[in-house]
Design a protein around this motif. Sequence first.
Motif, mmCIF file in Angstrom:
data_model
loop_
_atom_site.group_PDB
_atom_site.id
_atom_site.type_symbol
_atom_site.label_atom_id
_atom_site.label_comp_id
_atom_site.label_asym_id
_atom_site.label_seq_id
_atom_site.Cartn_x
_atom_site.Cartn_y
_atom_site.Cartn_z
ATOM 1 N N GLN A 5 -29.349 -14.285 -12.451
ATOM 2 C CA GLN A 5 -30.550 -13.974 -11.839
ATOM 3 C C GLN A 5 -31.726 -13.956 -12.911
ATOM 4 O OE1 GLN A 5 -30.972 -10.284 -9.710
ATOM 5 N NE2 GLN A 5 -33.091 -10.488 -9.323
ATOM 6 N N ARG A 6 -32.726 -14.395 -12.560
ATOM 7 C CA ARG A 6 -33.844 -14.438 -13.688
ATOM 8 C C ARG A 6 -34.888 -13.444 -13.354
ATOM 9 N NH1 ARG A 6 -32.823 -16.468 -18.563
ATOM 10 N NH2 ARG A 6 -31.764 -18.617 -18.438
ATOM 11 N N ARG A 7 -35.732 -12.743 -14.112
ATOM 12 C CA ARG A 7 -36.685 -11.852 -13.815
ATOM 13 C C ARG A 7 -37.718 -12.726 -13.954
ATOM 14 N NH1 ARG A 7 -35.909 -8.680 -11.197
ATOM 15 N NH2 ARG A 7 -37.821 -7.192 -12.016
ATOM 16 N N PRO A 8 -38.999 -11.988 -13.392
ATOM 17 C CA PRO A 8 -40.361 -12.805 -13.499
ATOM 18 C C PRO A 8 -40.670 -12.905 -15.035
ATOM 19 C CG PRO A 8 -40.280 -11.091 -11.673
ATOM 20 C CD PRO A 8 -38.906 -10.856 -12.715
ATOM 21 N N GLN A 9 -41.202 -14.069 -15.250
ATOM 22 C CA GLN A 9 -41.478 -14.176 -16.653
ATOM 23 C C GLN A 9 -42.311 -13.136 -17.316
ATOM 24 O OE1 GLN A 9 -39.977 -16.890 -18.576
ATOM 25 N NE2 GLN A 9 -40.757 -15.634 -20.265
ATOM 26 N N GLU A 10 -43.343 -12.742 -16.570
ATOM 27 C CA GLU A 10 -44.162 -11.784 -16.872
ATOM 28 C C GLU A 10 -43.602 -10.409 -17.362
ATOM 29 O OE1 GLU A 10 -48.823 -10.009 -15.681
ATOM 30 O OE2 GLU A 10 -47.276 -10.483 -13.867
ATOM 31 N N ASP A 11 -42.676 -10.133 -16.454
ATOM 32 C CA ASP A 11 -41.805 -8.894 -16.867
ATOM 33 C C ASP A 11 -41.159 -9.207 -18.164
ATOM 34 O OD1 ASP A 11 -42.800 -7.287 -14.731
ATOM 35 O OD2 ASP A 11 -41.024 -7.648 -13.626
ATOM 36 N N ALA A 12 -40.537 -10.322 -18.479
ATOM 37 C CA ALA A 12 -39.881 -10.414 -19.523
ATOM 38 C C ALA A 12 -40.721 -10.316 -20.525
ATOM 39 C CB ALA A 12 -39.000 -11.742 -19.434
ATOM 40 N N ASP A 47 -46.267 7.548 -17.238
ATOM 41 C CA ASP A 47 -44.982 7.528 -16.628
ATOM 42 C C ASP A 47 -44.671 6.410 -15.776
ATOM 43 O OD1 ASP A 47 -44.717 10.329 -17.425
ATOM 44 O OD2 ASP A 47 -45.403 11.164 -15.528
ATOM 45 N N ASP A 48 -45.455 5.705 -15.218
ATOM 46 C CA ASP A 48 -45.181 4.678 -14.587
ATOM 47 C C ASP A 48 -44.563 3.522 -15.299
ATOM 48 O OD1 ASP A 48 -45.973 5.354 -11.850
ATOM 49 O OD2 ASP A 48 -48.264 4.956 -12.521
ATOM 50 N N PHE A 49 -45.498 3.429 -16.696
ATOM 51 C CA PHE A 49 -44.780 2.541 -17.684
ATOM 52 C C PHE A 49 -43.562 2.689 -18.171
ATOM 53 C CE2 PHE A 49 -44.820 1.456 -22.155
ATOM 54 C CZ PHE A 49 -44.752 0.103 -22.294
ATOM 55 N N TYR A 50 -43.403 4.069 -18.289
ATOM 56 C CA TYR A 50 -41.865 4.614 -18.767
ATOM 57 C C TYR A 50 -40.870 4.169 -17.869
ATOM 58 C CZ TYR A 50 -38.156 7.712 -19.845
ATOM 59 O OH TYR A 50 -36.752 8.381 -20.111
ATOM 60 N N PHE A 51 -41.192 4.410 -16.556
ATOM 61 C CA PHE A 51 -40.086 4.097 -15.460
ATOM 62 C C PHE A 51 -39.911 2.526 -15.357
ATOM 63 C CE2 PHE A 51 -40.984 8.505 -14.132
ATOM 64 C CZ PHE A 51 -39.685 9.014 -14.382
ATOM 65 N N TRP A 52 -40.954 1.796 -15.533
ATOM 66 C CA TRP A 52 -40.982 0.254 -15.663
ATOM 67 C C TRP A 52 -40.058 0.004 -16.636
ATOM 68 C CZ3 TRP A 52 -42.255 -3.117 -19.347
ATOM 69 C CH2 TRP A 52 -42.323 -4.544 -18.856
ATOM 70 N N GLN A 53 -40.057 0.333 -17.716
ATOM 71 C CA GLN A 53 -39.311 0.137 -18.745
ATOM 72 C C GLN A 53 -37.923 0.356 -18.742
ATOM 73 O OE1 GLN A 53 -41.328 2.084 -22.090
ATOM 74 N NE2 GLN A 53 -41.036 0.117 -23.378
ATOM 75 N N ILE A 54 -37.683 1.475 -18.255
ATOM 76 C CA ILE A 54 -36.186 1.822 -17.955
ATOM 77 C C ILE A 54 -35.745 0.717 -16.678
ATOM 78 C CG2 ILE A 54 -34.894 3.618 -16.574
ATOM 79 C CD1 ILE A 54 -36.521 5.784 -17.907
ATOM 80 N N ASP A 55 -36.319 0.750 -15.674
ATOM 81 C CA ASP A 55 -36.125 -0.279 -14.808
ATOM 82 C C ASP A 55 -35.747 -1.740 -15.264
ATOM 83 O OD1 ASP A 55 -35.388 -1.044 -12.075
ATOM 84 O OD2 ASP A 55 -37.560 -2.005 -11.972
ATOM 85 N N GLN A 56 -36.685 -2.491 -16.289
ATOM 86 C CA GLN A 56 -36.444 -3.455 -16.852
ATOM 87 C C GLN A 56 -35.083 -3.567 -17.621
ATOM 88 O OE1 GLN A 56 -38.249 -6.183 -15.866
ATOM 89 N NE2 GLN A 56 -39.059 -4.465 -14.606
#
Length: 181
Positions: free
Chosen positions: A2-9, A38-47
Amino acid sequence: MQRRPQEDADRLVATWVGHETPGLNFEQLGFPATWTEDDFYFWQIDQYAIWSEELQRGANTPLKLLWDLVAHRPLLPNSVQASYNGVIAGRPMDEMVQSRRLKIGTIREHLLTAAIWLPMNDFPYKNYLTPDVVAHFEQNLTGPINDWEFSMVRTSDDPLEFFLFRLYEIYLTKQEEAARG
């Protein structure tokens, strides 16, 4: 895979620090204005979690092979695991010394290592810390654990005493950690 959205990558990679590259921070990456640190931190963990899962399922690419070198390490080194498995199977230490051609001190060190690394409930402390041993330690070891010395409980030249002393320290340390939650 599965590929992640390019923007997230792109955003995730932009956070990485490298040679003469400081890595971008939260404010520099253009996330929505409503996001907090915190949103950014959790986004990174998710990624990273998504990426980790993708790498585990992926083909044998160079990146996957590199990932496998660091991601699938056993909790215990093989020799320590073998000693621990022997104890769990009920094998006496003397038998393990003979069959594995190791010194008894090595087997004891393996067991202390296992006691340190494994969750408290996974190590058979009661096999060694009998009520008599614990009573002796409780009677002779006072004050903070960091101030304890083996000489406070030593009764002979038997090396087993030191093994029991260290195991008791590990056991109490794990109990304190569990109580703190």
